[in-house]
Scaffold this motif. Structure first.
Motif, PDB file in Angstrom:
ATOM      1  N   HIS A   1       8.716 -11.917 -69.267  1.00 19.36           N
ATOM      2  CA  HIS A   1       7.263 -11.717 -69.195  1.00 19.36           C
ATOM      3  C   HIS A   1       6.545 -12.064 -70.506  1.00 19.36           C
ATOM      4  O   HIS A   1       5.314 -12.001 -70.561  1.00 19.36           O
ATOM      5  CB  HIS A   1       6.954 -10.253 -68.860  1.00 19.36           C
ATOM      6  N   ILE A   2       7.291 -12.405 -71.527  1.00 19.16           N
ATOM      7  CA  ILE A   2       6.688 -12.526 -72.854  1.00 19.16           C
ATOM      8  C   ILE A   2       5.627 -13.613 -72.910  1.00 19.16           C
ATOM      9  O   ILE A   2       4.528 -13.395 -73.452  1.00 19.16           O
ATOM     10  CB  ILE A   2       7.772 -12.760 -73.922  1.00 19.16           C
ATOM     11  N   ALA A   3       5.907 -14.786 -72.368  1.00 24.69           N
ATOM     12  CA  ALA A   3       4.973 -15.911 -72.488  1.00 24.69           C
ATOM     13  C   ALA A   3       3.595 -15.551 -71.937  1.00 24.69           C
ATOM     14  O   ALA A   3       2.565 -15.796 -72.595  1.00 24.69           O
ATOM     15  CB  ALA A   3       5.539 -17.137 -71.775  1.00 24.69           C
ATOM     16  N   ALA A   4       3.554 -14.967 -70.732  1.00 26.12           N
ATOM     17  CA  ALA A   4       2.275 -14.638 -70.093  1.00 26.12           C
ATOM     18  C   ALA A   4       1.533 -13.574 -70.889  1.00 26.12           C
ATOM     19  O   ALA A   4       0.302 -13.674 -71.084  1.00 26.12           O
ATOM     20  CB  ALA A   4       2.515 -14.166 -68.660  1.00 26.12           C
ATOM     21  N   TYR A   5       2.246 -12.569 -71.366  1.00 25.46           N
ATOM     22  CA  TYR A   5       1.574 -11.480 -72.081  1.00 25.46           C
ATOM     23  C   TYR A   5       1.225 -11.868 -73.516  1.00 25.46           C
ATOM     24  O   TYR A   5       0.274 -11.327 -74.092  1.00 25.46           O
ATOM     25  CB  TYR A   5       2.423 -10.211 -72.022  1.00 25.46           C
ATOM     26  N   LYS A   6       1.970 -12.793 -74.087  1.00 30.69           N
ATOM     27  CA  LYS A   6       1.591 -13.282 -75.422  1.00 30.69           C
ATOM     28  C   LYS A   6       0.259 -14.027 -75.326  1.00 30.69           C
ATOM     29  O   LYS A   6      -0.616 -13.880 -76.189  1.00 30.69           O
ATOM     30  CB  LYS A   6       2.685 -14.199 -75.973  1.00 30.69           C
ATOM     31  N   THR A   7       0.089 -14.798 -74.269  1.00 31.73           N
ATOM     32  CA  THR A   7      -1.186 -15.494 -74.038  1.00 31.73           C
ATOM     33  C   THR A   7      -2.316 -14.488 -73.856  1.00 31.73           C
ATOM     34  O   THR A   7      -3.421 -14.654 -74.380  1.00 31.73           O
ATOM     35  CB  THR A   7      -1.073 -16.391 -72.796  1.00 31.73           C
ATOM     36  N   GLN A   8      -2.030 -13.420 -73.109  1.00 31.47           N
ATOM     37  CA  GLN A   8      -3.036 -12.382 -72.874  1.00 31.47           C
ATOM     38  C   GLN A   8      -3.423 -11.687 -74.184  1.00 31.47           C
ATOM     39  O   GLN A   8      -4.603 -11.414 -74.430  1.00 31.47           O
ATOM     40  CB  GLN A   8      -2.483 -11.359 -71.872  1.00 31.47           C
ATOM     41  N   ALA A   9      -2.426 -11.403 -75.015  1.00 24.73           N
ATOM     42  CA  ALA A   9      -2.693 -10.749 -76.296  1.00 24.73           C
ATOM     43  C   ALA A   9      -3.527 -11.648 -77.205  1.00 24.73           C
ATOM     44  O   ALA A   9      -4.462 -11.185 -77.877  1.00 24.73           O
ATOM     45  CB  ALA A   9      -1.377 -10.368 -76.969  1.00 24.73           C
ATOM     46  N   GLU A  10      -3.200 -12.926 -77.222  1.00 24.42           N
ATOM     47  CA  GLU A  10      -3.950 -13.860 -78.069  1.00 24.42           C
ATOM     48  C   GLU A  10      -5.390 -13.988 -77.594  1.00 24.42           C
ATOM     49  O   GLU A  10      -6.323 -14.064 -78.406  1.00 24.42           O
ATOM     50  CB  GLU A  10      -3.246 -15.218 -78.077  1.00 24.42           C
ATOM     51  N   ALA A  11      -5.594 -13.993 -76.271  1.00 21.23           N
ATOM     52  CA  ALA A  11      -6.946 -14.094 -75.720  1.00 21.23           C
ATOM     53  C   ALA A  11      -7.791 -12.879 -76.098  1.00 21.23           C
ATOM     54  O   ALA A  11      -9.020 -12.982 -76.221  1.00 21.23           O
ATOM     55  CB  ALA A  11      -6.887 -14.249 -74.203  1.00 21.23           C
ATOM     56  N   ALA A  12      -7.134 -11.732 -76.287  1.00 18.90           N
ATOM     57  CA  ALA A  12      -7.838 -10.507 -76.660  1.00 18.90           C
ATOM     58  C   ALA A  12      -7.984 -10.369 -78.174  1.00 18.90           C
ATOM     59  O   ALA A  12      -8.471  -9.337 -78.654  1.00 18.90           O
ATOM     60  CB  ALA A  12      -7.096  -9.296 -76.095  1.00 18.90           C
ATOM     61  N   GLY A  13      -7.554 -11.383 -78.921  1.00 15.04           N
ATOM     62  CA  GLY A  13      -7.640 -11.334 -80.376  1.00 15.04           C
ATOM     63  C   GLY A  13      -6.568 -10.482 -81.022  1.00 15.04           C
ATOM     64  O   GLY A  13      -6.728 -10.011 -82.152  1.00 15.04           O
TER      65      GLY A  13
END
Length: 386
Positions: A246-258
């Motif tokens: 799940h890391i790739a999807a949630y890393k993208t989510q974290a980056e989008a949230a700053g």
């Protein structure tokens, strides 16, 4: 485990016997390690990454990994053949039709399918079941697993799961008992231990560190936790331990949230203890956990915990809100979670106080005592009238 009792030959059934598998697997492994000190224990599994003195391991074949329901039937049939004779106790942690002791770690499939459904919605759910070989297989396995039998005992991991089981399979209620997960009580974590653990894991040495542990990021509430992180001071970081898938999807989510530089994805650690030593608190906003071993393990390390209420998480029914834990009534309320985390991250004295109470709570659930409870279930079966 000092009381005199016969040495038993025990078969333990677990498809995955690895510490990285999850709470159910760690529960089974800990019991095996303690029981093998007094008994002859044989593990039957399809995936094995464990080596403990005195334990015998039997690799069960896996002709096909998917579909999972066919593999589940294959595993049940293979272990039935292998354990029909030669064992005093067969203890299954899986959905099988055989085994005198059945430990239940998750909500029953029947409950998930039909609970709260009436009228046309229930009829439609039955249509779905009757047209699905997968659901029919799982429901059949559950039905025979929890059928009332004099020679069978059912073990559940929390009082809340016991209530669900009684409502879903009332015939098994009289034979059901609660044996919660246990914990190894480690030495108190020092500042040096924390600093060393952070260096090993690549975490910042300064600032409060929140810890999230779970293989299913969505079900364990990481989405809401990431939302709550945006309201916390910049020096607060989050370490995420769990399945790498799940890391790739949630890393993208974290980056989008700053949050790209404040969230550290550590993957599935072979030993989660280093993460407990590195953290200042555990956040477990789970949407479904029959117990949540990670909460108990964190408390044993003296960590304050923020966890979903008993409606979502079994261990919360045993906790005292505000005394040994912070309880989230709604784990999907990012605003409430943010307020709690801001309070904890900014108050070291409060963290210390909660951590001390957490460790006191955890000390009541040592694995040695839990293994004695399990042994008592075995002996009750051996002493039953012919």
């Amino acid at each position: 485990m000092n009381s005199p009792s016969p040495r038993l030959r025990i078969a333990v059934l677990n498809r995955v016997f690895e510490t990285t598998g999850g709470g159910a697997e760690r529960y089974s492994i800990a019991l095996v390690e303690h029981l093998s000190q007094r008994h002859e224990v044989h593990v039957f599994a399809q995936q094995i990454k464990h080596d403990f003195p005195g334990v015998s391991y039997h690799k069960v074949s896996m002709p096909m990994r998917k579909p999972r329901w066919i593999n589940q039937l294959w595993y049940a049939w293979s272990t039935w053949r292998a354990t029909r004779s030669g064992f005093d106790i067969v203890h299954s942690h899986e959905n099988t039709w055989h085994g005198q002791v059945q430990t239940v770690h998750v909500l029953p499939v029947k409950h998930n399918l039909f609970h709260g459904r009436t009228g046309i919605t229930r009829v439609l759910r039955w249509v779905k079941v009757l047209t699905s070989p997968r659901l029919l297989a799982y429901l059949w396995l559950e039905r025979v697993r929890f059928k009332s039998q004099p020679e069978r005992r059912v073990v559940v991991t929390s009082p809340s799961l016991q209530g669900t089981m009684a409502a879903t399979y009332p015939a098994s209620a009289a034979a059901t008992s609660v044996i919660t997960p246990g914990v190894h009580l480690p030495d108190m974590v020092t500042d040096l231990d924390k600093s060393t653990a952070r260096q090993q894991l690549g975490l910042p040495e300064a600032g409060p560190c929140l810890l999230f542990v779970g293989n299913d990021y969505k079900k364990k509430g990481l989405d809401t936790l990431l939302q709550a992180m945006t309201s916390l001071p910049d020096d607060v970081v989050l370490a995420v331990v769990g399945s790498a898938s799940h890391i790739a999807a949630y890393k993208t989510q974290a980056e989008a949230a700053g949050l790209g530089k404040r969230v550290f994805f550590l993957g599935a650690l072979p030993d989660v203890m280093s993460a407990y030593r590195a953290a200042n608190m555990l956040v477990h906003p789970t949407l479904e956990d029959t117990f949540a071993m990670v909460v108990l393990e964190a408390m044993a390390h003296g960590l304050p915990v923020v966890v979903s209420s008993a409606a979502y998480c079994g261990i919360s029914g045993l906790l005292s809100p505000g005394q040994n834990a912070f309880i989230l009534e709604n784990p999907q309320d990012a605003q409430q979670m943010g307020l709690v985390l801001n309070q904890l991250s900014g108050d070291a004295a409060l963290r210390q106080q909660l951590g001390q109470q957490a460790r006191t709570f955890a000390s009541q659930y040592r694995w040695a005592d839990i293994a004695q409870q399990q042994e008592a279930v075995y002996l009750s079966l051996l002493k039953r009238p012919a």
